[in-house]
Design a protein around this motif. Sequence first.
Motif, short mmCIF file in Angstrom:
data_model
loop_
_atom_site.label_atom_id
_atom_site.label_comp_id
_atom_site.label_asym_id
_atom_site.label_seq_id
_atom_site.Cartn_x
_atom_site.Cartn_y
_atom_site.Cartn_z
N LEU A 55 -4.18 -12.84 23.82
CA LEU A 55 -4.54 -13.46 25.10
C LEU A 55 -5.65 -14.50 24.91
O LEU A 55 -5.65 -15.54 25.59
CB LEU A 55 -4.99 -12.39 26.09
CG LEU A 55 -5.46 -12.87 27.46
CD1 LEU A 55 -4.30 -13.48 28.25
CD2 LEU A 55 -6.10 -11.73 28.24
N HIS A 56 -6.56 -14.24 23.99
CA HIS A 56 -7.69 -15.15 23.81
C HIS A 56 -7.23 -16.57 23.50
O HIS A 56 -7.75 -17.54 24.05
CB HIS A 56 -8.60 -14.65 22.69
CG HIS A 56 -9.14 -13.27 22.92
ND1 HIS A 56 -9.53 -12.44 21.90
CD2 HIS A 56 -9.34 -12.56 24.06
CE1 HIS A 56 -9.95 -11.29 22.39
NE2 HIS A 56 -9.84 -11.35 23.70
N THR A 57 -6.25 -16.71 22.61
CA THR A 57 -5.81 -18.05 22.24
C THR A 57 -5.01 -18.71 23.36
O THR A 57 -4.87 -19.94 23.38
CB THR A 57 -4.96 -18.01 20.96
OG1 THR A 57 -3.87 -17.10 21.12
CG2 THR A 57 -5.82 -17.56 19.78
N GLU A 58 -4.50 -17.92 24.29
CA GLU A 58 -3.82 -18.48 25.45
C GLU A 58 -4.79 -19.09 26.45
O GLU A 58 -4.44 -20.04 27.15
CB GLU A 58 -2.99 -17.41 26.16
CG GLU A 58 -1.78 -16.89 25.42
CD GLU A 58 -1.00 -15.92 26.29
OE1 GLU A 58 -0.65 -16.31 27.43
OE2 GLU A 58 -0.76 -14.78 25.85
N VAL A 59 -5.99 -18.53 26.56
CA VAL A 59 -6.86 -18.88 27.69
C VAL A 59 -8.16 -19.57 27.29
O VAL A 59 -8.83 -20.15 28.15
CB VAL A 59 -7.19 -17.63 28.52
CG1 VAL A 59 -5.92 -16.98 29.03
CG2 VAL A 59 -8.04 -16.64 27.75
N LEU A 60 -8.54 -19.55 26.00
CA LEU A 60 -9.79 -20.19 25.60
C LEU A 60 -9.69 -21.70 25.64
O LEU A 60 -8.66 -22.28 25.26
CB LEU A 60 -10.18 -19.78 24.18
CG LEU A 60 -10.98 -18.51 23.94
CD1 LEU A 60 -11.25 -18.38 22.45
CD2 LEU A 60 -12.29 -18.51 24.72
N ARG A 61 -10.75 -22.35 26.03
CA ARG A 61 -10.83 -23.79 25.84
C ARG A 61 -11.26 -24.07 24.40
O ARG A 61 -11.78 -23.18 23.71
CB ARG A 61 -11.84 -24.40 26.82
CG ARG A 61 -13.30 -24.03 26.53
CD ARG A 61 -14.25 -25.04 27.15
NE ARG A 61 -15.65 -24.68 26.99
CZ ARG A 61 -16.37 -24.89 25.89
NH1 ARG A 61 -15.80 -25.43 24.81
NH2 ARG A 61 -17.64 -24.57 25.85
N ALA A 84 -1.02 -17.05 31.84
CA ALA A 84 -0.69 -18.13 32.77
C ALA A 84 -1.48 -18.01 34.07
O ALA A 84 -1.93 -19.02 34.63
CB ALA A 84 0.81 -18.13 33.06
N ARG A 85 -1.68 -16.79 34.53
CA ARG A 85 -2.44 -16.59 35.78
C ARG A 85 -3.91 -16.98 35.59
O ARG A 85 -4.53 -17.54 36.49
CB ARG A 85 -2.30 -15.14 36.24
CG ARG A 85 -0.87 -14.74 36.56
CD ARG A 85 -0.78 -13.36 37.18
NE ARG A 85 0.57 -12.83 37.07
CZ ARG A 85 1.61 -13.23 37.80
NH1 ARG A 85 1.45 -14.19 38.69
NH2 ARG A 85 2.81 -12.68 37.64
N LEU A 116 -15.82 -18.59 27.97
CA LEU A 116 -16.28 -17.38 27.31
C LEU A 116 -15.45 -16.19 27.77
O LEU A 116 -15.17 -16.04 28.96
CB LEU A 116 -17.76 -17.14 27.67
CG LEU A 116 -18.43 -15.85 27.21
CD1 LEU A 116 -18.55 -15.81 25.69
CD2 LEU A 116 -19.82 -15.73 27.84
N VAL A 117 -15.05 -15.36 26.81
CA VAL A 117 -14.40 -14.08 27.12
C VAL A 117 -15.37 -12.97 26.71
O VAL A 117 -15.84 -12.95 25.58
CB VAL A 117 -13.08 -13.91 26.36
CG1 VAL A 117 -12.45 -12.55 26.70
CG2 VAL A 117 -12.11 -15.05 26.66
#
Length: 345
Positions: free
Chosen positions: A238-244, A214-215, A226-227
């Motif tokens: 976490l990747h699926t939470e934050v990737l576009r 969320a942060r 990109l991660v």
Amino acid sequence: MKAVVYRRHGGPEVLSLSERAVADPGPGEVRVRIVVSAVNPTDWKQRLGRGAEAGTEVPETVPNQDGAGVVDAVGPDVTGFAPGDRVWLILSGTYGPAAGTAQEYTVLPAAQLVGLPDAAGFDEGAGFGVPALTAHRALTVAEDGPTRLAPGGLAGRTVLVSGGAGAVGNATIQLGRWAGATVIATVSSEEKAALARAAGAQHVLRYPDPELGARIREVAPDGVDLVVEVAAGVNAGLHTEVLRPRGTVAIYGDDRGTGTVSLDFGANLWLNARYQFIVLYTVGADKLRAGAEDVTAALADGALRLGEDHGVPVHRFPLEDTAEAHIASEKGATGKVLIDVTPAE
């Protein structure tokens, strides 16, 4: 000449300071006087044997892939280099067991040498080899991103750097900022947060944190492009939470993991996520050369620098203490472990 060698796999105790003959360069080869050698995790992992039984005998091997120095002699048919040229080296030890940089002189194909810009010191030339080439590859694998780096090449893109105080993390931050990216870094302590900020990260977040996704989304509401990932298994969720959508995860490590990465099929499917694993040894000569050219341009621009004020504390050792340098790297020294081999002048 003085050289550090090992003749069997094992701990740092297998390293010894020896005398070796100075080799003459053959056709297409260049002899380099090493000024600074650098230690990376790949160096002590190779010494350990990557799963081989301790004590297994090997050909006499000089450790360390990264180094910088001065051209001492050139062999027949070599163009582009002359004695006195300052250079940094690409994966020196891959040329053979005697080609590592923990020695006063090494002989390599000219293709494994890169001119060191006047604006960069031998410390930078040695210290940014493997980390910066890894970072360059990570920053250039996205489906919608650039295949080369230059100022403005990542403008408008957001990069999440996992482990922003590590050597690759630091190089990723510095190269990403040079190319115009917005950089978010994650770190495990306030001390490391300070280093990530010194490297240039605009946003630095602490882990572990159950609200980390969320942060990150507060900084990048549409998701990150990109991660660059050092802890693939731990951070897979976490990747699926934050990737576009169509975002990329560039993986070079599995810190704190088990060696197995589990992915949520549905979440990654609907994101059209791309996972790219990265290791320099099999990436291909063309990718290494492209990375070396762009890293050299960043060095020339002053965009890649060592030192605590750039997020990379330096730990120095003399050649005879190479074993201690390996121990420092194995114990996770934050920053860069360098070995002074011969005088700069």
